[in-house]
Design a protein around this motif. Structure first.
Motif, short mmCIF file in Angstrom:
data_model
loop_
_atom_site.label_atom_id
_atom_site.label_comp_id
_atom_site.label_asym_id
_atom_site.label_seq_id
_atom_site.Cartn_x
_atom_site.Cartn_y
_atom_site.Cartn_z
N UNK A 356 32.93 39.82 28.63
CA UNK A 356 31.53 39.55 28.90
C UNK A 356 30.73 40.81 28.55
N UNK A 357 30.00 40.75 27.45
CA UNK A 357 29.25 41.92 26.96
C UNK A 357 27.77 41.73 27.27
N UNK A 358 27.16 42.59 28.07
CA UNK A 358 25.77 42.42 28.46
C UNK A 358 24.85 42.38 27.23
N UNK A 368 32.38 42.85 31.71
CA UNK A 368 33.55 42.33 32.41
C UNK A 368 34.65 41.98 31.42
N UNK A 369 35.87 42.33 31.80
CA UNK A 369 37.06 41.85 31.10
C UNK A 369 37.77 40.89 32.04
N UNK A 370 38.02 39.67 31.56
CA UNK A 370 38.67 38.66 32.39
C UNK A 370 40.01 38.30 31.75
N UNK A 371 41.07 38.47 32.49
CA UNK A 371 42.41 38.12 32.02
C UNK A 371 42.92 36.96 32.87
N UNK A 372 43.52 35.97 32.21
CA UNK A 372 43.98 34.76 32.89
C UNK A 372 45.49 34.69 32.89
N UNK A 373 46.05 34.22 33.99
CA UNK A 373 47.50 34.06 34.08
C UNK A 373 47.85 32.69 34.65
N UNK A 374 48.76 32.01 33.96
CA UNK A 374 49.23 30.70 34.37
C UNK A 374 50.57 30.84 35.07
N UNK A 375 50.63 30.34 36.32
CA UNK A 375 51.86 30.38 37.11
C UNK A 375 52.33 31.81 37.41
N UNK A 391 40.19 48.13 28.47
CA UNK A 391 38.88 48.78 28.61
C UNK A 391 38.50 49.70 27.44
N UNK A 392 39.49 50.10 26.61
CA UNK A 392 39.19 50.98 25.50
C UNK A 392 38.21 50.36 24.52
N UNK A 393 38.16 49.04 24.45
CA UNK A 393 37.24 48.37 23.53
C UNK A 393 35.82 48.28 24.05
N UNK A 394 35.60 48.73 25.29
CA UNK A 394 34.28 48.64 25.89
C UNK A 394 33.77 50.02 26.32
N UNK A 396 31.20 51.79 25.49
CA UNK A 396 29.78 51.93 25.85
C UNK A 396 29.45 51.43 27.25
N UNK A 397 30.38 50.66 27.85
CA UNK A 397 30.10 50.05 29.15
C UNK A 397 30.96 50.64 30.27
N UNK A 398 31.65 51.75 30.01
CA UNK A 398 32.63 52.26 30.96
C UNK A 398 32.05 52.55 32.34
N UNK A 399 30.80 52.96 32.40
CA UNK A 399 30.22 53.32 33.70
C UNK A 399 29.92 52.10 34.56
N UNK A 400 29.92 50.93 33.97
CA UNK A 400 29.62 49.72 34.73
C UNK A 400 30.49 48.58 34.21
N UNK A 401 31.77 48.66 34.54
CA UNK A 401 32.77 47.73 34.00
C UNK A 401 33.59 47.13 35.14
N UNK A 402 33.78 45.81 35.07
CA UNK A 402 34.62 45.12 36.05
C UNK A 402 35.84 44.55 35.35
N UNK A 403 36.99 44.72 35.96
CA UNK A 403 38.24 44.14 35.48
C UNK A 403 38.60 42.98 36.39
N UNK A 404 38.68 41.79 35.83
CA UNK A 404 38.86 40.57 36.63
C UNK A 404 40.15 39.87 36.23
N UNK A 405 41.02 39.67 37.18
CA UNK A 405 42.25 38.91 36.95
C UNK A 405 42.18 37.59 37.69
N UNK A 406 42.43 36.49 36.99
CA UNK A 406 42.39 35.15 37.61
C UNK A 406 43.69 34.44 37.29
N UNK A 407 44.31 33.86 38.30
CA UNK A 407 45.59 33.18 38.09
C UNK A 407 45.58 31.80 38.75
N UNK A 408 46.54 30.97 38.30
CA UNK A 408 46.71 29.64 38.88
C UNK A 408 48.19 29.42 39.15
#
Length: 422
Positions: A356-358, A368-375, A391-394, A396-408
């Protein structure tokens, strides 16, 4: 044509009025002509052409309004087509006939009634692609002239990807937005808007899932070959998507998509009033709350919102990370007004599921970087983000960056979320 149709719903009367109107102008403009049959439009036009040497240019706007207004009156549709054919086909007095409309030339029987036309459509505009709307360069010039943010214009109105012209914009929407300075939905709600609602509700094979995937930001392959060029012969999801192809289409990839906020708003409005779409609409409306919960790092709330979105889109085959991605993308629908959302974002040592790039006008929002995991659990997703250095690819946004992990978890049917500051 729409003007004449508004005066009567009787095809005989409509064609007589149209003929009378043309003949009235013809007799007034060419009073010196010796007419053989003053009631026959083709004969009168031919008399003028032979005796004066003049030929005619015919311009017919919304030629297809008969098919859109009266989709089930096939006998009158054929009567109308026969009139146009007798009036224009193989006539020496016609120099050029230019007709506009949403539907291609209607076919009935085994042949097209008007097969002498060269058709240009949103499906394949060929060399006319750059004239079907405003190009990127034209929009950029208008934004400079009116001091309007080009990035926001793209977000709202960039719609079509055509051969040799990868960005084509709706002229009406662009003109209204740049002159008013207000970005909003300016799409003209014609009867096609009602068709959008009606055909989505038909929910042909896979159509509902296709709409959900498009709302989630995905594209859907479409076969336009079976479309019968009318508003009633709908036998598949491909037929419906072909009818709506003017909303967003990539010619090279043969894919339909929802290209911008304006068109997405139309789909949301259409499904809001449709039957059986309450859950989808609720998921979209709750996306604001989900986004704010993410910003606040409220992991339990994020997991709960994603889980609810999953339940409301559970007819999508929910058995891998790709299906989970559709659910998450749709759940974060509201984020599009603040972010450019990139799937499979190249970063670090791999590809992050979602980035998610502002947008330029939203510098205060966290990336935001969102990573998804199944099972697997959400902690595994966070570990992958860190191990592969996403995060290395972001930078310019390092000072305001969220790392989000979502699983099911397939066994417990539960979602889990972990959020870290980058």
């Amino acid at each position: 044509m729409q003007e004449f149709l508004s005066r009567t719903d009787n095809m005989d009367e409509l064609l007589k009025r149209l003929t009378k109107a043309i003949l009235w102008d013809l007799f007034r403009e060419y009073p010196e002509i010796d007419y053989f049959d003053r009631e026959s439009l083709p004969d009168c036009l031919n008399d003028v052409s032979q005796q004066s040497g003049h030929r005619f240019v015919v311009i017919l706007d919304e030629w297809d309004c008969v098919f859109r207004e009266y989709p089930n009156r096939t006998e009158e549709q054929e009567q109308y087509l026969d009139f146009l054919r007798d009036f224009m086909k193989d006539k020496a007095y016609i120099a050029l006939a230019y007709m506009t409309g949403i539907l291609p030339i209607k076919k009935y029987g085994t042949h097209s009634a008007l097969n002498m036309f060269q058709e240009y459509s949103m499906e394949n505009p060929r060399e006319m692609a750059r004239f079907t709307g405003f190009t990127e360069e034209e929009v950029e010039d208008l934004c400079k002239e009116y001091h309007v943010d080009l990035d926001i214009c793209r977000q709202w109105y960039d719609g079509y990807a055509l051969t040799g012209c990868p960005h084509v914009y709706n002229p009406r929407s662009i003109c209204t937005a740049v002159t008013s300075g207000i970005f909003d939905d300016y799409w003209n709600r014609t009867e096609t808007y009602e068709a959008l609602r009606a055909y989505i509700d038909l929910n042909f094979d896979g159509l509902r899932d296709s709409i959900i995937r498009m709302l989630a930001g995905s594209r859907v392959r479409v076969d336009t070959g079976s479309f019968q060029n009318d508003m009633t012969s709908m036998n598949s999801a491909d037929d419906v998507l072909t009818l709506l192809i003017h909303l967003g289409y990539d010619f090279q990839r043969k894919e339909v998509f929802i290209p911008n906020r304006e068109i997405a708003g139309e789909f949301i409005t259409a499904t809001t009033a449709g039957s059986g779409w309450d859950e989808i609409v609720r998921s979209v409306k709750e996306s604001d709350d989900l986004l704010r919960a993410t910003w606040n790092r409220d992991e339990e709330a994020v997991a709960a919102y994603i889980e609810q979105a999953h339940l409301e889109t559970s007819h999508i085959q929910y058995n891998d990370e790709n299906a989970l991605s559709y659910t998450v993308s749709l759940a974060y629908y509201a984020a599009r007004q603040y972010y450019t959302i990139v799937r499979e974002f190249p970063s670090g040592k791999g590809f992050a599921d979602l980035a998610f790039l502002p947008r330029k006008n939203c510098p205060d929002k966290p990336s935001m970087i969102v990573e998804l995991k199944w099972d697997k659990n959400a902690e595994t997703a966070i570990s992958q983000i860190l191990a592969k250095e996403y995060p290395r690819g972001l930078e310019p946004y390092q000072e305001n960056l969220l790392l989000v992990g979502i699983s099911y978890n397939r066994e417990t049917k539960e979602h889990e979320c972990r959020i870290l500051k980058g």
